[in-house]
Design a protein around this motif. Structure first.
Motif, short mmCIF file in Angstrom:
data_model
loop_
_atom_site.label_atom_id
_atom_site.label_comp_id
_atom_site.label_asym_id
_atom_site.label_seq_id
_atom_site.Cartn_x
_atom_site.Cartn_y
_atom_site.Cartn_z
N ASP A 250 0.82 -1.22 0.00
CA ASP A 250 0.00 0.00 0.00
C ASP A 250 0.85 1.26 0.00
O ASP A 250 0.46 2.28 -0.57
CB ASP A 250 -0.92 -0.01 1.22
CG ASP A 250 -1.97 -1.11 1.13
OD1 ASP A 250 -2.22 -1.60 0.02
OD2 ASP A 250 -2.52 -1.50 2.19
N ASP A 253 1.71 2.09 -3.54
CA ASP A 253 0.59 2.75 -4.22
C ASP A 253 0.42 4.19 -3.76
O ASP A 253 0.09 5.08 -4.55
CB ASP A 253 -0.69 1.97 -3.99
CG ASP A 253 -0.64 0.57 -4.61
OD1 ASP A 253 0.26 0.35 -5.44
OD2 ASP A 253 -1.49 -0.26 -4.25
N ALA A 254 0.66 4.44 -2.45
CA ALA A 254 0.46 5.78 -1.91
C ALA A 254 1.43 6.78 -2.52
O ALA A 254 1.11 7.97 -2.67
CB ALA A 254 0.60 5.76 -0.39
N GLN A 257 -0.26 7.68 -5.82
CA GLN A 257 -1.54 8.34 -5.59
C GLN A 257 -1.37 9.76 -5.07
O GLN A 257 -2.23 10.62 -5.30
CB GLN A 257 -2.37 7.51 -4.61
CG GLN A 257 -2.83 6.17 -5.19
CD GLN A 257 -3.44 5.26 -4.15
OE1 GLN A 257 -3.47 5.59 -2.95
NE2 GLN A 257 -3.93 4.10 -4.59
N GLY A 260 -1.44 12.08 -7.95
CA GLY A 260 -2.62 12.00 -8.82
C GLY A 260 -2.61 10.85 -9.80
O GLY A 260 -3.34 10.89 -10.79
N GLN A 262 -3.46 6.96 -10.73
CA GLN A 262 -4.32 5.85 -10.32
C GLN A 262 -3.59 4.54 -10.57
O GLN A 262 -3.17 4.25 -11.69
CB GLN A 262 -5.64 5.87 -11.10
CG GLN A 262 -6.59 4.75 -10.72
CD GLN A 262 -7.88 4.78 -11.52
OE1 GLN A 262 -8.13 5.74 -12.25
NE2 GLN A 262 -8.69 3.75 -11.38
N VAL A 263 -3.44 3.73 -9.53
CA VAL A 263 -2.75 2.45 -9.61
C VAL A 263 -3.76 1.38 -10.00
O VAL A 263 -4.81 1.23 -9.37
CB VAL A 263 -2.07 2.09 -8.29
CG1 VAL A 263 -1.36 0.75 -8.39
CG2 VAL A 263 -1.07 3.18 -7.90
#
Length: 359
Positions: A250, A253-254, A257, A260, A262-263
């Motif tokens: 995670d 992914d952060a 993200q 801006g 999108q994963v």
């Protein structure tokens, strides 16, 4: 017998006197007509036939020769033949199609331009193309554009826009980046992992790092380093494709993200969802790592970075019009001539060869 001979000589003398009274032009016309008949009679056919040129010549010469001489000269044609030729000529004049019925054909240059505009702009209808032609100084009716598109097999309506997945992904490619890991076993049976990112739009590859233990924190740090290397270009990324490996946590992914992005994780056992990254792994294996005995981390880093540089700067790609990723913004090489020489550059000890023109 003597009297008959004297009579014939007298007749011949009178004929010579008649010839002397005739003009030289009349005699020349008669000679031309007789010579032309002789040429027709000498053709290798059982029966000489008059072509259209023969008929024209004979008709013109007979028009000049006097009526009295026509009856005295031996001719291959009769007055009835000349009249028949004239009747055929009149019939041909009034029945020959001098031009096609209807409107004149469209110029070929206009036809090619309309088809080009339709194929290069799938969303344009025939009226949009008509307006574009007016801007190019070509005043064409909308019905003309419609007929040209129909003859070319192109739907004139704007509903012919291509909505396939291939077209959609190609339009979105500039905003998509993919990432993946692949492993290499060294000559000493040690396994190393290579993390890379690849841009879908340009096919440019970025080698993020090499490690024996791809942990979550290490992967996350490589993601931060990648975004730092991109700088302002990171703002153009909208989607990141990755697989469902446990090392993509995670926190990884952060990182994306936060800017801006999108994963998008791929589905289980669906490698085609990340096909471009998988394709690069296969190319790297076939062209470099599978053909070399890797001894360790430094050797692997040298080989992978060397291949990535070759891939980005020289290797042609079909999706890019047979051009490499990096020189896309540079002009194409000048056309080669008979005197153009080619030089070769070896990479990885001659395993990969690059060629270029020499000025």
């Amino acid at each position: 017998m003597v009297i008959r001979l004297i009579y014939l000589l007298a007749c011949q003398r009178f004929q010579w006197l008649v010839l002397l009274a005739r003009s030289s032009a009349a005699k020349d016309v008669e000679i031309l007509m007789l010579r032309h008949q002789l040429a027709i009679a000498q053709r290798n056919r059982p029966r000489p036939r008059f072509s259209w040129s023969d008929r024209a010549v004979m008709a013109a010469l007979l028009r000049i020769v006097s009526k009295e001489r026509r009856t005295q000269v031996a001719l291959l044609v009769t007055p009835r033949s000349v009249l028949r030729w004239h009747a055929r000529l009149i019939a041909w004049k009034w029945t020959y199609p001098s031009r096609r019925p209807g409107r004149p054909p469209k110029p070929e240059a206009l036809r090619q331009l309309v088809v080009r505009l339709a194929r290069e702009n799938p969303g344009w209808g025939y009226r949009r193309i008509q307006g574009e032609l007016l801007g190019l100084g070509r005043k064409v009716a909308a019905s003309t554009v419609w007929s040209i598109l129909k003859e070319a097999g192109i739907d004139p309506s704007p509903q012919r826009t291509d909505r396939s997945w291939a077209t959609f992904l190609k339009a979105q490619a500039s905003a998509i980046v993919a990432t993946d890991l692949f492993h290499i076993d060294t000559a000493f049976l040690r396994r190393w992992f290579v993390l890379f990112f690849i841009d879908h739009g340009t096919r440019r590859v970025h080698i993020a790092g090499i490690t024996r233990h791809p942990t979550g924190p290490w992967i996350t740090q490589q993601a931060r380093n990648y975004l730092m290397d991109l700088g302002d270009r990171a703002g153009s990324i909208r989607f990141l494709i990755r697989d469902r490996g446990a090392y993509f946590t995670d926190s990884f992914d952060a990182v994306f993200q936060a800017v801006g992005v999108q994963v998008i994780p791929t589905l289980p056992q669906a490698p085609r969802m990340n096909s471009i990254a998988e394709r690069w792994i296969g190319s790297c294996r076939r062209e470099a790592t599978d053909r070399i005995l890797i001894t360790g981390q430094n050797h692997l880093r040298l080989v992978v970075n060397e291949y990535a540089e070759h891939y980005n700067r020289h290797r042609p790609h079909r999706s890019l019009g047979q051009r490499p990723p990096d020189p896309l913004i540079t002009p194409e090489p000048r056309p080669a001539s008979a005197s153009t020489s080619v030089s070769r550059r070896d990479r990885l000890g001659g395993l990969i060869r690059e060629y270029k023109q020499v000025a």
